[in-house]
Each structure stands twice: as C-alpha cells, then as structure tokens.
Design a protein around this motif. Structure first.
Motif, PDB file in Angstrom:
ATOM      1  N   VAL A   1     -39.000 -41.051 -93.386  1.00  0.00           N
ATOM      2  CA  VAL A   1     -39.018 -40.778 -92.281  1.00  0.00           C
ATOM      3  C   VAL A   1     -39.577 -42.232 -91.043  1.00  0.00           C
ATOM      4  CG1 VAL A   1     -40.914 -38.859 -92.461  1.00  0.00           C
ATOM      5  CG2 VAL A   1     -41.884 -41.175 -92.855  1.00  0.00           C
ATOM      6  N   ASP A   2     -39.089 -42.715 -89.662  1.00  0.00           N
ATOM      7  CA  ASP A   2     -39.296 -44.038 -89.521  1.00  0.00           C
ATOM      8  C   ASP A   2     -40.792 -44.243 -89.189  1.00  0.00           C
ATOM      9  OD1 ASP A   2     -36.274 -43.603 -89.109  1.00  0.00           O
ATOM     10  OD2 ASP A   2     -36.207 -43.602 -86.671  1.00  0.00           O
ATOM     11  N   LEU A   3     -41.550 -45.157 -88.403  1.00  0.00           N
ATOM     12  CA  LEU A   3     -42.782 -45.330 -88.566  1.00  0.00           C
ATOM     13  C   LEU A   3     -42.526 -45.284 -87.364  1.00  0.00           C
ATOM     14  CD1 LEU A   3     -41.425 -48.083 -91.438  1.00  0.00           C
ATOM     15  CD2 LEU A   3     -44.164 -47.991 -90.883  1.00  0.00           C
ATOM     16  N   VAL A   4     -43.443 -44.769 -86.246  1.00  0.00           N
ATOM     17  CA  VAL A   4     -44.011 -45.144 -85.496  1.00  0.00           C
ATOM     18  C   VAL A   4     -45.930 -45.316 -85.745  1.00  0.00           C
ATOM     19  CG1 VAL A   4     -45.111 -42.543 -85.185  1.00  0.00           C
ATOM     20  CG2 VAL A   4     -44.745 -44.301 -83.495  1.00  0.00           C
ATOM     21  N   THR A   5     -46.319 -46.352 -84.412  1.00  0.00           N
ATOM     22  CA  THR A   5     -47.400 -46.870 -84.304  1.00  0.00           C
ATOM     23  C   THR A   5     -47.446 -46.951 -82.601  1.00  0.00           C
ATOM     24  OG1 THR A   5     -48.762 -49.394 -84.732  1.00  0.00           O
ATOM     25  CG2 THR A   5     -46.210 -49.533 -84.603  1.00  0.00           C
ATOM     26  N   GLU A   6     -48.795 -46.662 -82.852  1.00  0.00           N
ATOM     27  CA  GLU A   6     -49.279 -47.866 -81.220  1.00  0.00           C
ATOM     28  C   GLU A   6     -49.466 -49.469 -80.720  1.00  0.00           C
ATOM     29  OE1 GLU A   6     -53.199 -47.263 -78.402  1.00  0.00           O
ATOM     30  OE2 GLU A   6     -52.740 -48.151 -80.330  1.00  0.00           O
ATOM     31  N   CYS A   7     -49.933 -49.604 -82.083  1.00  0.00           N
ATOM     32  CA  CYS A   7     -50.351 -50.853 -81.897  1.00  0.00           C
ATOM     33  C   CYS A   7     -49.461 -52.016 -81.714  1.00  0.00           C
ATOM     34  CB  CYS A   7     -51.128 -51.542 -83.139  1.00  0.00           C
ATOM     35  SG  CYS A   7     -51.427 -53.252 -83.019  1.00  0.00           S
ATOM     36  N   GLY A   8     -49.702 -52.290 -80.151  1.00  0.00           N
ATOM     37  CA  GLY A   8     -48.275 -53.617 -80.296  1.00  0.00           C
ATOM     38  C   GLY A   8     -48.142 -55.082 -81.509  1.00  0.00           C
ATOM     39  N   SER A   9     -48.900 -54.837 -81.162  1.00  0.00           N
ATOM     40  CA  SER A   9     -48.733 -56.771 -82.934  1.00  0.00           C
ATOM     41  C   SER A   9     -48.180 -55.686 -84.164  1.00  0.00           C
ATOM     42  CB  SER A   9     -50.499 -56.659 -83.206  1.00  0.00           C
ATOM     43  OG  SER A   9     -51.042 -57.683 -82.135  1.00  0.00           O
ATOM     44  N   CYS A  10     -49.197 -54.610 -84.849  1.00  0.00           N
ATOM     45  CA  CYS A  10     -48.554 -54.177 -85.548  1.00  0.00           C
ATOM     46  C   CYS A  10     -47.123 -53.941 -85.183  1.00  0.00           C
ATOM     47  CB  CYS A  10     -48.756 -52.413 -85.854  1.00  0.00           C
ATOM     48  SG  CYS A  10     -50.309 -52.922 -86.571  1.00  0.00           S
ATOM     49  N   TYR A  11     -46.188 -52.987 -84.093  1.00  0.00           N
ATOM     50  CA  TYR A  11     -45.221 -53.162 -84.185  1.00  0.00           C
ATOM     51  C   TYR A  11     -44.527 -54.000 -83.996  1.00  0.00           C
ATOM     52  CZ  TYR A  11     -41.362 -52.205 -81.064  1.00  0.00           C
ATOM     53  OH  TYR A  11     -39.756 -51.896 -81.033  1.00  0.00           O
ATOM     54  N   SER A  12     -44.846 -55.278 -83.101  1.00  0.00           N
ATOM     55  CA  SER A  12     -44.134 -56.361 -83.241  1.00  0.00           C
ATOM     56  C   SER A  12     -44.246 -56.945 -84.645  1.00  0.00           C
ATOM     57  CB  SER A  12     -44.757 -57.266 -82.469  1.00  0.00           C
ATOM     58  OG  SER A  12     -43.964 -58.573 -82.224  1.00  0.00           O
ATOM     59  N   SER A  13     -45.320 -56.793 -85.774  1.00  0.00           N
ATOM     60  CA  SER A  13     -45.077 -57.783 -86.556  1.00  0.00           C
ATOM     61  C   SER A  13     -44.062 -57.333 -88.225  1.00  0.00           C
ATOM     62  CB  SER A  13     -46.612 -57.932 -87.442  1.00  0.00           C
ATOM     63  OG  SER A  13     -46.410 -57.961 -88.423  1.00  0.00           O
ATOM     64  N   LEU A  14     -43.515 -55.463 -87.737  1.00  0.00           N
ATOM     65  CA  LEU A  14     -43.259 -54.791 -88.169  1.00  0.00           C
ATOM     66  C   LEU A  14     -41.341 -55.174 -88.001  1.00  0.00           C
ATOM     67  CD1 LEU A  14     -45.066 -50.961 -88.849  1.00  0.00           C
ATOM     68  CD2 LEU A  14     -44.656 -53.506 -90.894  1.00  0.00           C
ATOM     69  N   ARG A  15     -41.570 -55.172 -86.298  1.00  0.00           N
ATOM     70  CA  ARG A  15     -40.114 -55.415 -85.720  1.00  0.00           C
ATOM     71  C   ARG A  15     -39.203 -56.449 -86.808  1.00  0.00           C
ATOM     72  NH1 ARG A  15     -37.785 -50.936 -83.536  1.00  0.00           N
ATOM     73  NH2 ARG A  15     -35.997 -52.315 -82.603  1.00  0.00           N
ATOM     74  N   ILE A  16     -40.166 -57.744 -86.515  1.00  0.00           N
ATOM     75  CA  ILE A  16     -39.696 -58.762 -86.326  1.00  0.00           C
ATOM     76  C   ILE A  16     -39.613 -58.846 -88.056  1.00  0.00           C
ATOM     77  CG2 ILE A  16     -40.497 -61.121 -86.618  1.00  0.00           C
ATOM     78  CD1 ILE A  16     -41.650 -60.652 -84.250  1.00  0.00           C
ATOM     79  N   ALA A  17     -40.568 -58.238 -88.874  1.00  0.00           N
ATOM     80  CA  ALA A  17     -40.638 -58.367 -90.280  1.00  0.00           C
ATOM     81  C   ALA A  17     -39.343 -58.068 -90.371  1.00  0.00           C
ATOM     82  CB  ALA A  17     -41.350 -58.142 -91.423  1.00  0.00           C
ATOM     83  N   ARG A  18     -39.210 -56.161 -90.289  1.00  0.00           N
ATOM     84  CA  ARG A  18     -37.820 -55.987 -90.432  1.00  0.00           C
ATOM     85  C   ARG A  18     -35.899 -56.752 -90.871  1.00  0.00           C
ATOM     86  NH1 ARG A  18     -34.146 -52.314 -88.473  1.00  0.00           N
ATOM     87  NH2 ARG A  18     -33.236 -50.501 -89.355  1.00  0.00           N
ATOM     88  N   SER A  19     -36.366 -57.218 -89.143  1.00  0.00           N
ATOM     89  CA  SER A  19     -34.851 -58.073 -89.121  1.00  0.00           C
ATOM     90  C   SER A  19     -34.645 -59.001 -89.720  1.00  0.00           C
ATOM     91  CB  SER A  19     -35.404 -58.378 -87.235  1.00  0.00           C
ATOM     92  OG  SER A  19     -35.340 -59.578 -87.387  1.00  0.00           O
ATOM     93  N   LYS A  20     -35.443 -59.757 -89.899  1.00  0.00           N
ATOM     94  CA  LYS A  20     -36.203 -61.046 -91.319  1.00  0.00           C
ATOM     95  C   LYS A  20     -35.675 -60.274 -92.405  1.00  0.00           C
ATOM     96  CE  LYS A  20     -39.020 -64.012 -88.984  1.00  0.00           C
ATOM     97  NZ  LYS A  20     -40.279 -64.515 -88.813  1.00  0.00           N
ATOM     98  N   LEU A  21     -35.967 -59.336 -92.928  1.00  0.00           N
ATOM     99  CA  LEU A  21     -35.573 -59.256 -94.272  1.00  0.00           C
ATOM    100  C   LEU A  21     -34.124 -58.395 -94.425  1.00  0.00           C
ATOM    101  CD1 LEU A  21     -38.538 -56.632 -95.292  1.00  0.00           C
ATOM    102  CD2 LEU A  21     -37.767 -58.648 -95.777  1.00  0.00           C
ATOM    103  N   LEU A  22     -32.960 -58.455 -93.521  1.00  0.00           N
ATOM    104  CA  LEU A  22     -32.045 -56.882 -93.110  1.00  0.00           C
ATOM    105  C   LEU A  22     -31.749 -58.581 -92.473  1.00  0.00           C
ATOM    106  CD1 LEU A  22     -32.118 -54.704 -90.491  1.00  0.00           C
ATOM    107  CD2 LEU A  22     -32.480 -54.129 -93.709  1.00  0.00           C
ATOM    108  N   GLU A  23     -31.689 -59.652 -92.295  1.00  0.00           N
ATOM    109  CA  GLU A  23     -30.757 -60.711 -91.826  1.00  0.00           C
ATOM    110  C   GLU A  23     -30.655 -61.309 -92.839  1.00  0.00           C
ATOM    111  OE1 GLU A  23     -32.293 -62.737 -88.177  1.00  0.00           O
ATOM    112  OE2 GLU A  23     -31.196 -60.992 -87.217  1.00  0.00           O
ATOM    113  N   SER A  24     -31.827 -62.194 -93.991  1.00  0.00           N
ATOM    114  CA  SER A  24     -31.288 -63.112 -94.680  1.00  0.00           C
ATOM    115  C   SER A  24     -31.511 -62.253 -96.504  1.00  0.00           C
ATOM    116  CB  SER A  24     -32.533 -63.395 -94.525  1.00  0.00           C
ATOM    117  OG  SER A  24     -32.778 -64.317 -96.302  1.00  0.00           O
ATOM    118  N   GLU A  25     -30.903 -61.973 -96.937  1.00  0.00           N
ATOM    119  CA  GLU A  25     -30.534 -61.892 -98.040  1.00  0.00           C
ATOM    120  C   GLU A  25     -31.339 -62.299 -99.010  1.00  0.00           C
ATOM    121  OE1 GLU A  25     -26.406 -61.862 -99.964  1.00  0.00           O
ATOM    122  OE2 GLU A  25     -27.243 -61.000-101.992  1.00  0.00           O
TER     123      GLU A  25
END
Ligand code: SF4
Ligand code: SF4
Lengths: 169, 297
Positions: free
Chosen positions: B72-96
């Motif tokens: 399942v995709d994650l859904v969250t109400e908290c803005g900080s959780c959302y941003s922290s997770l989004r940024i982490a995901r993009s870093k993980l996908l960008e850098s092998e």
C-alpha cells in the motif's frame, strides 16, 4: 579580526552533501526574505551561513546555533535562484555540528532509539480510549520485539556507535 | 482504494481525536486504511536528519518496507512526516550508494528497501483520489453561510519538485475547494501562504519572535477576513494556530482571538455526524459552540 589565510578553505567540501553547489550563491537574500526564522533573535540568515562555510570559518560556524531555528518549511528551497538548496545547507551544517560537537546531537534521536517515537505514544492510553481508539496505536510502540530489531539496526549507524552512551534501550 | 495510514508521533499521542476522525471518515469515502504495524517516527527533521543522514534514511526505509510488505502507499496527515518521508524516498531513489548503505543496515532486520510504494498527503488523497463531489455527497450537516480560512501545510507545497501535488504550489487551491465542498465559503488574505511557524526549533529557540510571527498571521486573518474558523491539515498547523491564539489573548489580556481550529478530517467528521466527543474533543480554543451550531441546522 579574522585572518583569512588561516581558515579551512576546504570546509565546504567537508560539509556539503545534499545541498547544491554553494559556490553559486550570490548573496541575493531570497532565502532570507521568505524565511520565518529570519525573524528570530538571533536571526537565521542562510546566506550568512553559506558565507561562513565558503570562507572556511570553522570556529564561528561551530558556535553558530541559528541553523537549529529553521522551521523546515522549505520556502527557501523553492525560491533560491541558484539551486543552492538552502534548507539542505541548513541540515548539512547541523549534521556537521553534531559530528564535531556531540552536545548538538538532538535529544530526539535518543528518544527515537528508545521508543521509536518522539512523543510518549505508549503513555496516553486513557486519552486515546476516551476518543474511541485502541489504547496503544499499532506502531512500533506496540511491538517490543520489533523495537528490539529496530534498535539493533541503529546500533550499526555511525551516530549510535560513536555516542553509544546516549542511546539506551 | 487502499492506503497505509502512517501515524507518526504527534497525531496518535497529542491529538488522537484527529486519528479517530481520519479512521472514521476515510472509509465512508471509499478509502480503506490499513495499519502500518511497527512503523516508527518518520524521522522528524530535528532528530536523525540533523545528526546522521544514513541513520535517518534507514529509519525512513524501515517505514517504507512495512508499507511495501502490505503493498500500500503511505498516507499521512502530518506535514513534517509527509515531507521527511518524501525527501527520504527521493534521496534513496536517486542515489544507488545511499540505497546500498541503507539496505546493508536493513539486512539483519530481514527488510529491504525496494522503492515500490509512494508517500501521499491526506489532502492529495482527498482531492485527487476522492474528489470534492463525493465529499459533498457524504455529509449530513453542510456548513452553509459559514466562512473559513485554510492553512496550507508548507510541507506539501515546497520544494514543489519533491512534495508538490497541487497544480501550482505557488498558488494552491485544492484545500480551498475541499473546504468549499463542505458548504463553507473560503476567504483569502495576505499572509495565507505564510507557514504557521510552529515546526522545527523556532518556537523553542526564539519563543517571543516565533510567537510574533504567528501573531502577524492571526492579526491579518482578523483584519482582512470575517472567517469564523480555521481549517488545517497538518498536526503542527492545527496545534500551533490553536495555541498561538491563546498566547495572543494572554498578551492582550482579552479574548479577542477565539477562532476554532479544525483538522480537515475533523470538520468533515462533524459534518458527517460522527460523535464530536471522539473526533474533535481536544483543543485550547473551544470548538463546542461552533459544533453545536453546525449540528442545529
Ligand atoms: S537564495 Fe540562494 S543564491 Fe540567494 S542568497 Fe540564498 S542561498 Fe544564496
Ligand atoms: S526551510 Fe528553514 S531556512 Fe528555509 S525558509 Fe524555511 S525556516 Fe527558513
């Protein structure tokens, strides 16, 4: 007076990791104009921090607590015309400070290590029951065996290895 | 539609009535919520991301793996959780390299980050997957002749490249349309897109100035609108705009600021006729009279 012949000119290579090329910063002030924490006292001025990094002013930077005022809104990140990624500069500096002076390491890291959370998620049972929820939410706080595995994972990270006295299970 | 509800720390501990509202309202709209069992802090920007990048990414990846296992995709109400997770995901996908470091840490736990699930904010799901029409049809008490202002969560706007889902992050309108779907009119004002200022270390590190920053927003709301309540969709905005009205009243020694502040799912739950004692029971500025008036209609 600061003797610029004695500064660490390689400092920017040491600090910058996730941000853009800070040498492109031309002090335009965009990252300050829209920044809530620029209204703090002392104010957070990312452009000044960038200068300190570029000039290699290690001691000044290590003492500078303004990066910790950032509210993480990322307005600067959106607006910087030079792709410097000011918010990432802020986090890069915090990490460098934490590495060079352990008193900077946020207490929240130890809380997360201990409970998986930054709040007392497991200790508000009555409050949760009163609104019709499970007393303990189905997060890591409910599964002690998972918390143990989580802690084992974190024990292999640099921050926990180098500061193990801070992290208790 | 199925989503993994990412709770984080503040919602379940500080405002569980928001969690209750989310759990009750989303299934009515056809969005089934799955628990992400064993999930931890996102982690918050002021914790591991400020001390050790790899450790921080490993914790985010721990959370992603739980959602990946549940498919399942994650859904969250908290803005900080959302941003922290989004940024982490993009870093993980960008850098092998970062991905490999993190997977090495995860290996003994039996988990592996694959990058197969996305991170969504509640507003994104409400607007783009469910839509205002369906929301309008789901409510029993419309907010007719009531005006609101909305507090856009900064973490869902910037950096738009990584976190954005509104057509224009610089001029977002989705949240307004979601509140209008409840029947209320939404007013705009000069400091609408200014963040609440409640996240990170500003409040702790510079309380008087951080308060003043929020007071400017509150004064602008009062001067430029005749809003009767505030709608947020981030636990920090919700708490901060609530608490700062109280601080401003204390400073002025009066009671001039008393706008009820709701999380979107909370006001939605009240409009759907769920028990206010469960879905909107914790606040500093009282919401009781406002809720009674809605339910009278
Ligand atoms: S907005 Fe970018 S280029 Fe302008 S001063 Fe800030 S970091 Fe430098
Ligand atoms: S992210 Fe931090 S530095 Fe950037 S504008 Fe927001 S508060 Fe200021």
């Amino acid at each position: 007076m600061i003797d610029l012949t004695k500064t660490n000119t390689g400092l920017w290579r040491e600090i910058t990791d996730n941000c853009g090329d800070i040498r492109k910063c031309f002090n335009c002030n965009t990252c300050v104009a829209g920044c809530p924490a620029a209204e703090g006292d002392p104010p957070l001025f990312i452009r000044n921090l960038v200068r300190k990094v570029l000039l290699g002013l290690e001691d000044e930077l290590l003492e500078d607590e303004t990066p910790w005022l950032c509210v993480t809104c990322s307005a600067c990140e959106e607006m910087c015309p030079m792709g410097v990624h000011p918010f990432e500069v802020c986090l890069d500096i915090r990490r460098w400070q934490s590495k060079n002076d352990e008193t900077y390491i946020p207490a929240a890291t130890a809380e997360i290590f201990e409970t998986g959370h930054t709040q007392a998620v497991g200790q508000v049972q009555e409050k949760r029951k009163a609104v019709g929820l499970e007393a303990v939410p189905p997060t890591i706080i409910k599964f002690p065996e998972l918390l143990k595995i989580f802690q084992e994972m974190l024990r292999n990270t640099d921050i926990v290895r180098e500061n193990d006295y801070m992290f208790r299970s | 539609m199925k989503y993994g509800l990412f709770l984080g720390c503040n919602v379940p501990a500080v405002r569980p009535d928001v969690e209750r509202a989310i759990r009750l309202t989303m299934p009515v709209l056809g969005a089934d919520l799955v628990d992400l069992e064993g999930s931890a802090c996102c982690p918050a920007f002021g914790s591991f991301p400020s001390a050790d990048e790899t450790a921080s990414l490993a914790i985010s990846a721990w959370n992603f793996c739980i959602a990946e296992e549940a498919e399942v995709d994650l859904v969250t109400e908290c803005g900080s959780c959302y941003s922290s997770l989004r940024i982490a995901r993009s870093k993980l996908l960008e850098s092998e390299e970062k991905r490999e470091q993190v997977n090495r840490l995860l290996e003994p736990t039996g988990k592996q980050f694959r990058g197969t699930v996305k991170v969504r904010h509640m507003l994104d799901v409400l607007f783009n997957d469910i839509g205002p029409e369906k929301i309008r049809e789901s409510i029993k008490y419309p907010l007719e002749n009531i005006s609101a202002i909305v507090q856009y969560p900064c973490h869902t706007l910037f950096p738009s490249e990584i976190v954005g889902f509104d057509s224009l992050s610089g001029r977002p309108r989705m949240f307004q349309k979601l509140v209008e779907a409840l029947g209320a009119s939404v007013q705009t004002y000069s400091r609408e897109l200014q963040c609440c200022g409640g996240a990170g270390g500003f409040v702790k590190g510079s309380f008087a100035d951080a308060s003043e920053f929020a007071f400017k927003k509150l004064r602008a709301i009062k001067k430029e609108t005749d809003a009767e309540f505030i709608v947020a969709s981030c636990i920090t905005c919700l708490q901060h705009l609530d608490r700062m009205q109280d601080e401003l009243n204390k400073k002025n020694n009066d009671n001039a600021y008393s706008l009820p502040v709701f999380d979107y799912n909370q006001i939605l739950a009240v409009c759907m006729d769920f028990n206010p004692g469960e879905v909107a029971s914790i606040s500093t500025i009282s919401r009781d009279e406002f809720i009674r008036n809605i339910r009278k209609k």
